[in-house]
Design an enzyme around this catalytic site. Structure first.
Site, mmCIF file in Angstrom:
data_model
loop_
_atom_site.group_PDB
_atom_site.id
_atom_site.type_symbol
_atom_site.label_atom_id
_atom_site.label_comp_id
_atom_site.label_asym_id
_atom_site.label_seq_id
_atom_site.Cartn_x
_atom_site.Cartn_y
_atom_site.Cartn_z
ATOM 1 N N TYR A 4 8.464 36.624 7.468
ATOM 2 C CA TYR A 4 8.997 34.932 6.990
ATOM 3 C C TYR A 4 9.649 35.191 7.009
ATOM 4 C CZ TYR A 4 8.178 30.477 5.384
ATOM 5 O OH TYR A 4 7.813 29.292 4.590
ATOM 6 N N LYS A 33 13.089 32.265 8.577
ATOM 7 C CA LYS A 33 13.302 31.617 8.065
ATOM 8 C C LYS A 33 14.954 31.378 8.705
ATOM 9 C CE LYS A 33 9.950 28.795 7.857
ATOM 10 N NZ LYS A 33 9.087 27.463 8.145
HETATM 11 P P1 NAI Z 1 0.525 24.697 6.458
HETATM 12 O O1 NAI Z 1 -0.044 25.824 6.959
HETATM 13 O O2 NAI Z 1 -0.525 23.982 5.870
HETATM 14 O O3 NAI Z 1 0.678 23.428 7.911
HETATM 15 C C1 NAI Z 1 1.244 24.360 8.388
HETATM 16 C C2 NAI Z 1 1.279 23.233 9.895
HETATM 17 O O4 NAI Z 1 1.945 24.114 11.039
HETATM 18 C C3 NAI Z 1 -0.230 23.156 10.698
HETATM 19 O O5 NAI Z 1 -1.121 21.676 10.780
HETATM 20 C C4 NAI Z 1 -0.194 24.085 11.932
HETATM 21 O O6 NAI Z 1 -1.363 23.644 12.583
HETATM 22 C C5 NAI Z 1 1.005 24.370 12.492
HETATM 23 N N1 NAI Z 1 1.013 25.086 13.332
HETATM 24 C C6 NAI Z 1 1.226 26.998 13.331
HETATM 25 N N2 NAI Z 1 1.402 27.799 13.563
HETATM 26 C C7 NAI Z 1 1.396 26.664 15.010
HETATM 27 C C8 NAI Z 1 1.811 26.815 16.092
HETATM 28 N N3 NAI Z 1 2.344 28.245 16.878
HETATM 29 N N4 NAI Z 1 2.530 26.291 16.897
HETATM 30 C C9 NAI Z 1 1.720 24.277 16.471
HETATM 31 N N5 NAI Z 1 1.787 24.697 15.431
HETATM 32 C C10 NAI Z 1 1.221 25.461 15.005
HETATM 33 O O7 NAI Z 1 2.096 25.068 5.942
HETATM 34 P P2 NAI Z 1 3.027 24.440 5.350
HETATM 35 O O8 NAI Z 1 2.791 24.547 3.457
HETATM 36 O O9 NAI Z 1 2.546 22.802 5.669
HETATM 37 O O10 NAI Z 1 4.435 24.761 5.763
HETATM 38 C C11 NAI Z 1 5.243 23.736 6.533
HETATM 39 C C12 NAI Z 1 5.885 24.243 7.145
HETATM 40 O O11 NAI Z 1 6.400 24.013 5.410
HETATM 41 C C13 NAI Z 1 6.333 26.041 7.862
HETATM 42 O O12 NAI Z 1 7.589 25.825 8.337
HETATM 43 C C14 NAI Z 1 6.759 26.642 6.561
HETATM 44 O O13 NAI Z 1 6.895 27.637 6.221
HETATM 45 C C15 NAI Z 1 7.741 25.817 5.528
HETATM 46 N N6 NAI Z 1 7.344 25.914 3.813
HETATM 47 C C16 NAI Z 1 5.980 25.114 3.114
HETATM 48 C C17 NAI Z 1 6.675 25.843 2.637
HETATM 49 C C18 NAI Z 1 5.067 25.671 1.379
HETATM 50 O O14 NAI Z 1 5.397 25.780 -0.289
HETATM 51 N N7 NAI Z 1 4.138 25.657 1.509
HETATM 52 C C19 NAI Z 1 7.880 26.596 1.292
HETATM 53 C C20 NAI Z 1 8.916 26.375 1.706
HETATM 54 C C21 NAI Z 1 8.504 25.950 3.554
#
Ligand code: NAI
Length: 263
Positions: free
Chosen positions: A167, A171
């Protein structure tokens, strides 16, 4: 008597937010809708969760569309973008939010190539080539609104966690992609920014929420709280407004001070 006041409705700008079915992406989509954009949301599948997300974004205002495709499947990007633009019009803002965590959290020395590839394919390769396709669409159009490409990376672009190195590497790669894209587009109207969230309360962090509760209580996050999706949504809308055009390439930490080096 003639009037110079046009009665033609002015088209709203269009924002495309990947991975907007839930979590940070959904909060970003809601923020753009509330700020006056029509919003195209993507996700891997159009399920009940996606329908509920669509309803929430529609309630914030404007037109919404949902496009189901796997961002790792590069062959599907072109058709998906064509369908979105046919429905809502030219894309003004791309928000690269879709992403996955490590397939297995474990010892770096046990990381297997297949799991590494899965994470890289979605977070880095899929995001990079989708952006390439969207930017080509953007450059073929005359801008009608402020335009931007926003990429949601993570504090993990700079902070190592050997139990999920795949991961972190994805990033860190994304961060360098943003820098290169910012240089490539610096002579255009398209601003390019990296949003670097810290610990945000979503489904992705739900499995490890007790660990983060403890770390936050212990002072890891100077702001003393979890981040919420809305913290990211507000910043994304501001960055896409055009107000930060001369700051192209900027990295915005959205982590309550987590990444500030301290004694
Ligand atoms: P989440 O797991 O709740 O949502 C992820 C979203 O991405 C979902 O809607 C899912 O359908 C979509 N997704 C996953 N794989 C996919 C694919 N192959 N094709 C199309 N859509 C896809 O995750 P969250 O927490 O909302 O994360 C969103 C972004 O923020 C991610 O890039 C994550 O790495 C980043 N992030 C999250 C943090 C956290 O603490 N939650 C911290 C730092 C970054």
């Amino acid at each position: 008597m003639t009037s110079n006041v046009s009665t033609r409705p002015v088209a709203r700008p269009v924002a495309l937010v990947t991975g907007a079915r839930r979590g940070i992406g959904l909060a970003i989509a809601e923020a753009f809708a509330a700020a006056g954009h029509d919003v195209a949301m993507t996700g891997t599948r159009r399920d009940d969760e996606a329908e509920a997300a669509l309803a929430r974004v529609a309630a914030a205002g404007g037109r919404v569309a949902f496009s189901a495709f796997d961002i790792a499947d590069l062959a599907g990007h072109g058709a998906a973008l064509d369908a979105i633009e046919a429905e809502l019009g030219p894309i003004d803002v791309l928000v690269n939010n879709a992403g996955i965590g490590a397939v297995v959290r474990g010892d770096l020395l046990d990381l297997v190539p297949a799991n590494f590839d899965t994470v890289i394919d979605v977070n880095l390769r899929g995001t990079m080539f989708l952006t390439q396709a969207v930017v080509k669409h953007m450059l073929a159009r005359t801008p009608a609104h402020p335009r931007a490409v926003l990429t949601v990376s993570s504090v993990s672009a700079a902070l190592a966690s050997p139990e999920r190195a795949d991961y972190c590497i994805s990033k860190a790669g994304l961060a360098m992609f943003v820098q290169n894209l910012a240089l490539r587009l610096a002579g255009t109207d398209i601003g390019v920014y990296e949003l670097r969230p810290g610990i945000i309360r979503t489904d992705m962090t739900a499995k490890v929420s007790e660990k983060y509760d403890r770390l936050i209580a212990g002072g890891l996050v100077p702001a003393g709280r979890w981040g919420e999706g809305a913290d990211i949504g507000r910043a994304a809308v501001a960055l896409a407004s055009g107000a930060f055009g001369f700051a192209t390439g900027a990295v915005i930490d959205l982590d309550g001070g987590l990444a500030i080096p301290r004694l």
